[in-house]
Structures are given as structure tokens and as C-alpha cells.
Design a protein around this motif. Structure first.
Motif, PDB file in Angstrom:
ATOM      1  N   ALA A   1       5.290  22.256 -18.428  1.00 32.93           N
ATOM      2  CA  ALA A   1       6.225  22.347 -19.552  1.00 32.93           C
ATOM      3  C   ALA A   1       5.485  22.599 -20.855  1.00 32.93           C
ATOM      4  CB  ALA A   1       7.049  21.078 -19.645  1.00 32.93           C
ATOM      5  N   LEU A   2       4.332  21.955 -21.016  1.00 33.40           N
ATOM      6  CA  LEU A   2       3.536  22.157 -22.226  1.00 33.40           C
ATOM      7  C   LEU A   2       3.057  23.596 -22.345  1.00 33.40           C
ATOM      8  CD1 LEU A   2       2.021  21.125 -24.716  1.00 33.40           C
ATOM      9  CD2 LEU A   2       0.150  20.432 -23.192  1.00 33.40           C
ATOM     10  N   ILE A   3       2.597  24.156 -21.268  1.00 29.44           N
ATOM     11  CA  ILE A   3       2.109  25.546 -21.280  1.00 29.44           C
ATOM     12  C   ILE A   3       3.249  26.503 -21.632  1.00 29.44           C
ATOM     13  CG2 ILE A   3       1.223  27.416 -19.818  1.00 29.44           C
ATOM     14  CD1 ILE A   3      -0.414  25.279 -18.338  1.00 29.44           C
TER      15      ILE A   3
ATOM     16  N   LEU B   1       0.830  -1.204   0.000  1.00 31.13           N
ATOM     17  CA  LEU B   1       0.000   0.000   0.000  1.00 31.13           C
ATOM     18  C   LEU B   1       0.868   1.259   0.000  1.00 31.13           C
ATOM     19  CD1 LEU B   1      -2.809   1.258   0.161  1.00 31.13           C
ATOM     20  CD2 LEU B   1      -2.646   1.118   2.658  1.00 31.13           C
ATOM     21  N   THR B   2       1.917   1.235   0.795  1.00 30.61           N
ATOM     22  CA  THR B   2       2.838   2.380   0.840  1.00 30.61           C
ATOM     23  C   THR B   2       3.462   2.619  -0.527  1.00 30.61           C
ATOM     24  OG1 THR B   2       3.348   1.986   3.181  1.00 30.61           O
ATOM     25  CG2 THR B   2       4.936   3.278   1.913  1.00 30.61           C
ATOM     26  N   SER B   3       3.842   1.529  -1.182  1.00 28.34           N
ATOM     27  CA  SER B   3       4.449   1.632  -2.508  1.00 28.34           C
ATOM     28  C   SER B   3       3.458   2.212  -3.527  1.00 28.34           C
ATOM     29  CB  SER B   3       4.923   0.264  -2.975  1.00 28.34           C
ATOM     30  OG  SER B   3       5.426   0.300  -4.292  1.00 28.34           O
ATOM     31  N   LEU B   4       2.204   1.769  -3.475  1.00 28.30           N
ATOM     32  CA  LEU B   4       1.190   2.264  -4.405  1.00 28.30           C
ATOM     33  C   LEU B   4       0.915   3.752  -4.193  1.00 28.30           C
ATOM     34  CD1 LEU B   4      -1.313  -0.745  -4.312  1.00 28.30           C
ATOM     35  CD2 LEU B   4       0.043  -0.002  -6.283  1.00 28.30           C
ATOM     36  N   ASN B   5       0.850   4.160  -2.941  1.00 26.45           N
ATOM     37  CA  ASN B   5       0.633   5.581  -2.658  1.00 26.45           C
ATOM     38  C   ASN B   5       1.813   6.426  -3.142  1.00 26.45           C
ATOM     39  OD1 ASN B   5      -1.965   5.566  -1.462  1.00 26.45           O
ATOM     40  ND2 ASN B   5      -1.101   4.810   0.470  1.00 26.45           N
ATOM     41  N   SER B   6       3.023   5.860  -3.017  1.00 29.63           N
ATOM     42  CA  SER B   6       4.201   6.572  -3.519  1.00 29.63           C
ATOM     43  C   SER B   6       4.142   6.700  -5.043  1.00 29.63           C
ATOM     44  CB  SER B   6       5.480   5.838  -3.110  1.00 29.63           C
ATOM     45  OG  SER B   6       5.630   5.841  -1.702  1.00 29.63           O
ATOM     46  N   GLN B   7       3.696   5.615  -5.708  1.00 31.65           N
ATOM     47  CA  GLN B   7       3.557   5.651  -7.166  1.00 31.65           C
ATOM     48  C   GLN B   7       2.511   6.698  -7.587  1.00 31.65           C
ATOM     49  OE1 GLN B   7       2.964   1.730  -8.982  1.00 31.65           O
ATOM     50  NE2 GLN B   7       4.046   0.796  -7.248  1.00 31.65           N
ATOM     51  N   LYS B   8       1.445   6.786  -6.808  1.00 34.92           N
ATOM     52  CA  LYS B   8       0.390   7.757  -7.121  1.00 34.92           C
ATOM     53  C   LYS B   8       0.908   9.187  -6.970  1.00 34.92           C
ATOM     54  CE  LYS B   8      -4.337   8.973  -5.792  1.00 34.92           C
ATOM     55  NZ  LYS B   8      -5.494   8.613  -4.921  1.00 34.92           N
ATOM     56  N   THR B   9       1.668   9.420  -5.929  1.00 33.91           N
ATOM     57  CA  THR B   9       2.240  10.757  -5.724  1.00 33.91           C
ATOM     58  C   THR B   9       3.216  11.110  -6.845  1.00 33.91           C
ATOM     59  OG1 THR B   9       2.025  10.558  -3.315  1.00 33.91           O
ATOM     60  CG2 THR B   9       3.612  12.167  -4.151  1.00 33.91           C
TER      61      THR B   9
ATOM     62  N   ILE C   1      -1.527  13.892 -22.630  1.00 35.18           N
ATOM     63  CA  ILE C   1      -0.985  13.813 -21.261  1.00 35.18           C
ATOM     64  C   ILE C   1      -2.077  13.379 -20.286  1.00 35.18           C
ATOM     65  CG2 ILE C   1      -0.042  15.168 -19.351  1.00 35.18           C
ATOM     66  CD1 ILE C   1       1.397  16.898 -21.433  1.00 35.18           C
ATOM     67  N   ASP C   2      -3.274  13.964 -20.431  1.00 36.09           N
ATOM     68  CA  ASP C   2      -4.385  13.649 -19.527  1.00 36.09           C
ATOM     69  C   ASP C   2      -4.802  12.177 -19.651  1.00 36.09           C
ATOM     70  OD1 ASP C   2      -4.386  16.246 -18.702  1.00 36.09           O
ATOM     71  OD2 ASP C   2      -6.165  16.851 -19.843  1.00 36.09           O
ATOM     72  N   ASP C   3      -4.888  11.681 -20.895  1.00 36.13           N
ATOM     73  CA  ASP C   3      -5.308  10.293 -21.103  1.00 36.13           C
ATOM     74  C   ASP C   3      -4.330   9.310 -20.457  1.00 36.13           C
ATOM     75  OD1 ASP C   3      -7.487  11.177 -22.484  1.00 36.13           O
ATOM     76  OD2 ASP C   3      -6.653  10.787 -24.486  1.00 36.13           O
ATOM     77  N   ALA C   4      -3.034   9.560 -20.666  1.00 37.91           N
ATOM     78  CA  ALA C   4      -2.024   8.669 -20.089  1.00 37.91           C
ATOM     79  C   ALA C   4      -2.069   8.730 -18.560  1.00 37.91           C
ATOM     80  CB  ALA C   4      -0.640   9.051 -20.584  1.00 37.91           C
ATOM     81  N   TYR C   5      -2.231   9.920 -18.028  1.00 36.31           N
ATOM     82  CA  TYR C   5      -2.278  10.097 -16.569  1.00 36.31           C
ATOM     83  C   TYR C   5      -3.497   9.397 -15.975  1.00 36.31           C
ATOM     84  CZ  TYR C   5      -3.147  12.444 -12.112  1.00 36.31           C
ATOM     85  OH  TYR C   5      -3.416  12.728 -10.784  1.00 36.31           O
ATOM     86  N   ASN C   6      -4.649   9.622 -16.583  1.00 42.08           N
ATOM     87  CA  ASN C   6      -5.891   9.052 -16.053  1.00 42.08           C
ATOM     88  C   ASN C   6      -5.879   7.520 -16.101  1.00 42.08           C
ATOM     89  OD1 ASN C   6      -7.079  11.535 -15.418  1.00 42.08           O
ATOM     90  ND2 ASN C   6      -7.880  11.786 -17.511  1.00 42.08           N
TER      91      ASN C   6
ATOM     92  N   THR D   1       2.946  14.149  -9.625  1.00 40.38           N
ATOM     93  CA  THR D   1       4.051  15.103  -9.782  1.00 40.38           C
ATOM     94  C   THR D   1       4.498  15.186 -11.242  1.00 40.38           C
ATOM     95  OG1 THR D   1       4.836  14.691  -7.523  1.00 40.38           O
ATOM     96  CG2 THR D   1       6.418  15.637  -9.083  1.00 40.38           C
ATOM     97  N   THR D   2       4.614  14.030 -11.872  1.00 35.40           N
ATOM     98  CA  THR D   2       5.012  13.985 -13.286  1.00 35.40           C
ATOM     99  C   THR D   2       3.962  14.663 -14.166  1.00 35.40           C
ATOM    100  OG1 THR D   2       6.233  11.938 -12.957  1.00 35.40           O
ATOM    101  CG2 THR D   2       5.578  12.457 -15.205  1.00 35.40           C
ATOM    102  N   TYR D   3       2.697  14.431 -13.869  1.00 29.41           N
ATOM    103  CA  TYR D   3       1.609  15.040 -14.638  1.00 29.41           C
ATOM    104  C   TYR D   3       1.673  16.566 -14.543  1.00 29.41           C
ATOM    105  CZ  TYR D   3      -3.087  16.661 -15.797  1.00 29.41           C
ATOM    106  OH  TYR D   3      -4.151  17.352 -16.334  1.00 29.41           O
TER     107      TYR D   3
END
Length: 286
Positions: A154-156, A134-142, A180-185, A146-148
Motif C-alpha cells: 500500500a505504501l509503494i 505454539l499453533t497460536s503463535l505461529n498463526s500470529q506470526k503468519t 513499518i519495518d520497526d513495528a514489524y521487527n 501478511t499485514t507487513y
């Protein structure tokens, strides 16, 4: 000798199991106890004729001079070893059934505690692994968020900045932002699904650990009660002087010179020896 075959096949040696010839108790069959040492003495390996060593002849059967240059060795061996080894078989018919039942109940109670303790350890380890996941998944989500945000900023910046009004740049920005949104979602949905599954598993695991710990208290009390009952039974038998009662069932004899076995002076044929060997083997004696 078929009579003895049934006897030897039932040996289950080293944890009682031979029906005594003509002997029985009111509470069940009389059982013989033979130790692993007894098994080792009784079991005799008989090699095939073509591999067995034969003194005084070579592998082709021709006479050869013995390698034993000490003429007194054979005489010495005869003095050390008796011509016939005898193994008396005795039982305690007065206490066996009660003592066996009491000890069996105690062992079963102890086994239940040990099994439940192992289950608790396993469940706790699984809980630790789930929390780590669970900790790992939450870290991946964060990290994904951040990447999104970084990619969006950068796009703007690359399409005229926040105040851009150029229709062409805004169309490019919108198209790239959608990618970007599609990949993120998609990635976010996958991570959120795994987080939900993991949280469900953690809840179930927590319940399992709690149930096992409650069960542990019950099982330990049962073991305490069973142990006291066992000790009481054994003490009662001992107090009546029954623990010293014995009955001689018979004698297994091994004639060294003839390499033969008998039980109560009746020959044990190879089939009997094989059954006895198998019974001993199950108890770790080979």
C-alpha cells in the motif's frame, strides 16, 4: 482417671490405636479397634447449662406443665432403651501387626500408582496446552507477515508505485517504510521469542511424560508384587486360624440416666470424653 485419658487420646478411632491396659505383643503395642458406630454411641454432647432443655421448667426455672401428654411414653422409652449401654472393646493381638503392615504396604503401592497416573494426566494436559499455544503463535506470526506485506504494498502504491523516481516521494516512502519495518521487527522478535520458549517447554514436557510412563510400568509391577505378598501374608494368618483370635480389653459403659461414662467401671471425666470426642471427630464421627 488420668490413666484412661492417655488411653482415649490414643484411640485414633476407627483406624486402630489404643494401648491396651497391661497388654502388649512381642512385635509392638496391642491396639484397639473401634468402629464409627462405636464412636457415635460413646460421644455425648453436653450443652451449656443456659441452653440445655430441662423438663418441667421454663427458661427462667419456673415450673410449667409438661408438653408431653402421653404418660406412657417415658415408660415405653425405658423398655426400649437399656439403663446402661455397653461397648465391649476387643482386639486380635495375634494378627494385628502383621496384617496392618501388609495392608499398609499394599495401600502405599496403590497410592504411588495413583499419584503417578495423576502426574501423567497433568503432564499430557500441559503438553496439549503448549502445542495449542505454539499453533497460536505461529498463526500470529503468519498474520503479522501478511499485514507487513500488505502495508508495504500500500505504501509503494501511494508513493508513485514501483517505478517512482520523484526524490520527494521516495524520501517519504523510505521514512514510512522504516516505521513499518520497526513495528514489524519488534512484534516478530517477541513472537519468535515466545515460540522458542514454547518449543523448549514442549521438549521438556515430552521428556517428563516419557519418564512418568516408564515409572508407571515399574510402579504397577511393584503394586502387583506387593498385593501378592499381602494376600499371601493374610492367607497365612488365616490358614493358621489366627484371624479369629481375640482378646477382651475392657468395656465402655454409658449410663443413660446419669449421663456418665466409665471404662472398666472407672469414671471417664469430662477431659477424657473430650479427648475421645476429638479422636472420633478426626474419623468423621461427630
Amino acid at each position: 482417671m488420668r490413666r484412661f485419658l492417655s488411653l482415649s487420646a490414643a484411640f485414633c478411632l476407627c483406624t486402630p490405636a489404643v494401648m491396651a491396659q497391661g497388654a502388649s505383643g512381642s512385635s509392638g503395642p496391642v491396639v484397639i479397634t473401634i468402629s464409627k458406630l462405636d464412636c457415635s454411641r460413646v460421644i455425648s454432647h453436653t450443652p451449656a447449662p443456659d441452653v440445655a432443655y430441662k423438663p418441667g421448667v421454663d427458661v427462667r426455672g419456673k415450673p410449667v406443665v409438661s408438653a408431653d401428654t402421653d404418660p406412657g411414653r417415658e415408660a415405653f422409652a425405658k423398655k426400649v432403651l437399656p439403663e446402661v449401654l455397653e461397648i465391649p472393646i476387643t482386639i486380635n493381638p495375634m494378627t494385628y501387626n502383621k496384617a496392618k503392615t501388609a495392608n499398609k504396604n499394599k495401600a502405599a503401592a496403590a497410592s504411588a500408582v495413583a499419584s503417578n497416573t495423576t502426574a501423567i494426566t497433568t503432564a499430557k494436559a500441559q503438553g496439549t496446552a503448549l502445542n495449542t499455544q505454539l499453533t497460536s503463535l505461529n498463526s500470529q506470526k503468519t498474520a503479522l507477515t501478511t499485514t507487513y506485506n500488505s502495508d508495504t504494498a500500500a505504501l509503494i502504491a501511494n508513493t508513485g508505485g514501483a517505478g517512482a523516481t520523484d526524490p520527494g516521494l521516495l524520501r517519504v516512502r523510505a521514512a514510512r517504510q522504516k516505521t513499518i519495518d520497526d513495528a514489524y521487527n519488534t512484534k516478530l522478535a517477541s513472537i519468535n521469542s515466545q515460540i522458542t520458549t514454547t518449543n523448549t517447554a514442549i521438549t521438556a514436557n515430552t521428556t517428563t511424560v516419557s519418564d512418568l510412563q516408564t515409572k508407571d510400568t515399574t510402579l504397577r509391577q511393584q503394586y502387583t508384587d506387593t498385593n501378592m505378598a499381602t494376600e499371601g501374608t493374610l492367607a497365612g494368618l488365616s490358614g493358621k486360624g489366627l484371624d479369629s483370635t481375640s482378646m477382651k480389653v475392657g468395656v465402655v459403659k454409658y449410663d443413660i440416666a446419669r449421663n456418665s461414662f466409665t471404662f472398666n467401671d472407672e469414671p471417664m471425666v469430662s477431659e477424657d470424653q473430650r479427648a475421645l470426642a476429638e479422636a472420633c471427630s478426626k474419623r468423621g464421627v461427630r
